[in-house]
Design a protein around this motif. Structure first.
Motif, PDB file in Angstrom:
ATOM      1  N   LEU A  42      -2.125   4.338  45.684  1.00  0.00           N
ATOM      2  CA  LEU A  42      -2.900   3.100  45.961  1.00  0.00           C
ATOM      3  C   LEU A  42      -2.441   1.843  45.712  1.00  0.00           C
ATOM      4  O   LEU A  42      -2.969   0.824  45.968  1.00  0.00           O
ATOM      5  N   SER A  90     -16.228  16.200  41.793  1.00  0.00           N
ATOM      6  CA  SER A  90     -15.635  14.852  41.550  1.00  0.00           C
ATOM      7  C   SER A  90     -13.998  15.110  41.819  1.00  0.00           C
ATOM      8  O   SER A  90     -13.414  13.900  42.041  1.00  0.00           O
ATOM      9  N   PRO A  93     -13.236  13.784  45.716  1.00  0.00           N
ATOM     10  CA  PRO A  93     -12.881  12.417  46.152  1.00  0.00           C
ATOM     11  C   PRO A  93     -11.762  11.573  45.229  1.00  0.00           C
ATOM     12  O   PRO A  93     -11.371  10.711  45.496  1.00  0.00           O
ATOM     13  N   LEU A  94     -11.567  12.285  44.121  1.00  0.00           N
ATOM     14  CA  LEU A  94     -10.688  11.601  43.098  1.00  0.00           C
ATOM     15  C   LEU A  94      -9.316  11.784  43.912  1.00  0.00           C
ATOM     16  O   LEU A  94      -8.372  10.977  43.869  1.00  0.00           O
ATOM     17  N   SER A  97      -9.110   9.463  47.052  1.00  0.00           N
ATOM     18  CA  SER A  97      -9.276   7.994  46.761  1.00  0.00           C
ATOM     19  C   SER A  97      -8.374   7.110  47.651  1.00  0.00           C
ATOM     20  O   SER A  97      -7.239   7.323  47.841  1.00  0.00           O
ATOM     21  N   TRP A  98      -9.050   6.267  48.349  1.00  0.00           N
ATOM     22  CA  TRP A  98      -8.418   5.293  49.163  1.00  0.00           C
ATOM     23  C   TRP A  98      -8.300   3.868  48.530  1.00  0.00           C
ATOM     24  O   TRP A  98      -7.480   3.054  49.503  1.00  0.00           O
ATOM     25  N   ASN A  99      -9.070   3.596  47.789  1.00  0.00           N
ATOM     26  CA  ASN A  99      -8.672   2.281  47.108  1.00  0.00           C
ATOM     27  C   ASN A  99      -9.380   2.269  45.422  1.00  0.00           C
ATOM     28  O   ASN A  99      -9.639   3.326  44.983  1.00  0.00           O
ATOM     29  N   ALA A 101     -11.826   1.040  44.068  1.00  0.00           N
ATOM     30  CA  ALA A 101     -13.341   1.020  43.922  1.00  0.00           C
ATOM     31  C   ALA A 101     -13.568   2.639  44.026  1.00  0.00           C
ATOM     32  O   ALA A 101     -14.383   3.484  43.208  1.00  0.00           O
ATOM     33  N   SER A 102     -13.104   3.351  45.130  1.00  0.00           N
ATOM     34  CA  SER A 102     -13.221   4.893  45.340  1.00  0.00           C
ATOM     35  C   SER A 102     -12.722   5.482  43.984  1.00  0.00           C
ATOM     36  O   SER A 102     -13.367   6.693  43.800  1.00  0.00           O
ATOM     37  N   LEU A 103     -11.518   5.045  43.555  1.00  0.00           N
ATOM     38  CA  LEU A 103     -11.125   5.861  42.549  1.00  0.00           C
ATOM     39  C   LEU A 103     -11.908   5.627  41.055  1.00  0.00           C
ATOM     40  O   LEU A 103     -12.071   6.548  40.302  1.00  0.00           O
ATOM     41  N   CYS A 105     -15.134   4.959  41.146  1.00  0.00           N
ATOM     42  CA  CYS A 105     -16.567   5.906  41.185  1.00  0.00           C
ATOM     43  C   CYS A 105     -16.219   7.312  40.838  1.00  0.00           C
ATOM     44  O   CYS A 105     -17.101   7.926  40.350  1.00  0.00           O
ATOM     45  N   SER A 106     -15.015   7.757  41.498  1.00  0.00           N
ATOM     46  CA  SER A 106     -14.782   9.236  41.015  1.00  0.00           C
ATOM     47  C   SER A 106     -14.614   9.286  39.477  1.00  0.00           C
ATOM     48  O   SER A 106     -15.147  10.511  39.107  1.00  0.00           O
TER      49      SER A 106
END
Length: 430
Positions: A42, A90, A93-94, A97-99, A101-103, A105-106
């Motif tokens: 990231l 979870s 998506p962890l 993760s592409w950015n 915010a996604s990290l 949230c996961s």
């Protein structure tokens, strides 16, 4: 007539809750060895990664606040499996993760799932412990430690073999979902003390409600007598008596929370600062620097696996006092001598000394008269996690002013405080 599912013997429930503790350890450590790859993928700086890592603590704290109500509403068996499954999922998506915010949230989802599962499975542990009529919680926490170590080793091996992070974490998620679905089927329908347990009912106190029948059947299979009489007393208690019991329980829960906080500050400090102390303060090599936490973790696991027999023989108060003295003296002496061998020995003795603090404290919280097990555990867990999450930053701030050696004396002092507060755990003898 009691159904076969409801009358599941305690040995099956014990195996199921052991699986839950192992799964919790596996889940929490599944991604730890892949943090460097995720950070690199990231393009995050150290500071930004630190912000992202706050996601899990935020999720834990938020979930623990509502855990008592959730367990009371849906039962600890359903909560344990559902929260564990959500935490396992979870991981997918962890890993993807592409950015930032996604990290985050996961990690919030993972932290919330772990916190909720923590309270629910400990409530189950209290129920199983009552069914057996002897201490079992330390061994359950030892199973968690084994899960953590195993998951960390698997993650390190996957990273060394070059397995892509998304593939590793997706496979881990699938394995964990399967483990929870198959290994936790024999959890008790509801833990014995999810409804208030009146003072004086001892280990055989249960609530006379349909949802508690599973616990009654399991307790009965273990030879626990007189449960029905205790339950009738509970059913007949009026609002005034329940309110008085709740007020009387407030102070023991506060003391148990402080005990948990004192222990968790030390656990967090060992995890985050022991290697830095050995490397930067004592000048050891990278390989030696990791021995401090390794010694602490291995000693803690061994202490928990043996802890039930020790607690059963000497009682929780005596064991906590002795263990905390060993932890405080061992760590303090290791820091005073100021050489690598002494430091590693001190960290190891600290892990051994505090090994049974968390299991004994959670067991005591689940047996406070007038308080549902899940509610008591959630309150104590909430305070304890403040130490686990907030302790390491405090150690860093103190180290900035007086040096890391003096900062690491804080966990030794807090271990000494546990010696004074240990009588609060006497409820674990109920």
């Amino acid at each position: 007539m009691v159904t076969e599912e409801i009358a599941a013997p305690p040995v099956r429930a014990r195996l199921a809750v052991t699986v839950a503790f192992v799964a919790h350890g596996l889940l929490g450590a599944a991604w730890v060895a892949r943090i460097p790859q995720i950070k690199e993928h990231l393009g995050l700086s150290a500071g930004t990664m630190g912000v992202a890592l706050l996601g899990a603590p935020v999720g834990v704290v938020a979930a623990v606040r509502f855990a008592g109500w959730i367990v009371h509403r849906w039962g600890s068996r359903a909560t344990t499996v559902a929260a564990g499954t959500a935490g396992a999922l979870s991981l997918v998506p962890l890993g993807l993760s592409w950015n930032l915010a996604s990290l985050i949230c996961s990690l919030v989802l993972m932290g919330g799932s772990l916190g909720l599962m923590d309270v629910a499975m400990n409530a189950q542990g209290v129920a199983v412990e009552r069914g057996y009529g002897r201490p079992l919680m330390s061994g359950l926490h030892g199973a968690y430690s084994i899960g953590t170590l195993l998951s960390a080793l698997v993650g390190s091996a996957a990273a060394h073999a070059g397995v892509p992070v998304p593939v590793h974490l997706t496979v881990a998620a699938a394995v964990l979902v399967l483990l929870l679905a198959t290994g936790c089927r024999d959890l008790m329908d509801r833990s014995i003390d999810e409804l208030p347990d009146p003072a004086g009912t001892a280990l055989d106190g249960v609530s006379e409600t349909p949802d508690a029948v599973g616990a009654v059947g399991s307790a009965g299979a273990a030879g626990v007598a007189g449960a029905g009489a205790g339950a009738v007393g509970a059913a007949g208690a009026g609002p005034g008596r329940r309110g008085s019991a709740a007020r009387a329980a407030r102070w023991p829960l506060i003391m148990l929370g402080v005990i948990g906080l004192c222990s968790f500050v030390g656990e967090g400090a060992m995890a985050d600062w022991s290697a830095i102390y050995l490397r930067e303060s004592l000048g050891t090599g990278p390989g030696t620097a990791g021995l401090g936490y390794a010694g602490c973790a291995i000693a803690m696991t061994a202490g928990r696996l043996a802890g039930d027999r020790v607690v059963a023989r000497f009682g929780p108060v005596a064991v906590l006092r002795t263990g905390s003295l060993v932890a405080a003296a061992g760590l303090a002496l290791g820091l005073l001598l100021g050489n690598p061998v002494a430091a590693v020995s001190g960290f190891t003795l600290f892990g051994l000394g505090v090994a049974v603090v968390a299991p004994v404290t959670f067991s005591a919280a689940g047996n406070v008269p007038g308080v549902p097990a899940a509610a008591g555990i959630s309150r104590v867990t909430g305070v304890g996690y403040l130490g686990l999450l907030g302790g390491p930053p405090v150690i860093g701030f103190v180290a900035q002013g007086v040096g890391l050696a003096w900062a690491l004396a804080v966990p030794a002092a807090l271990a000494g405080l546990i010696v004074l507060l240990a009588p609060a755990t006497a409820t674990a003898e109920r």
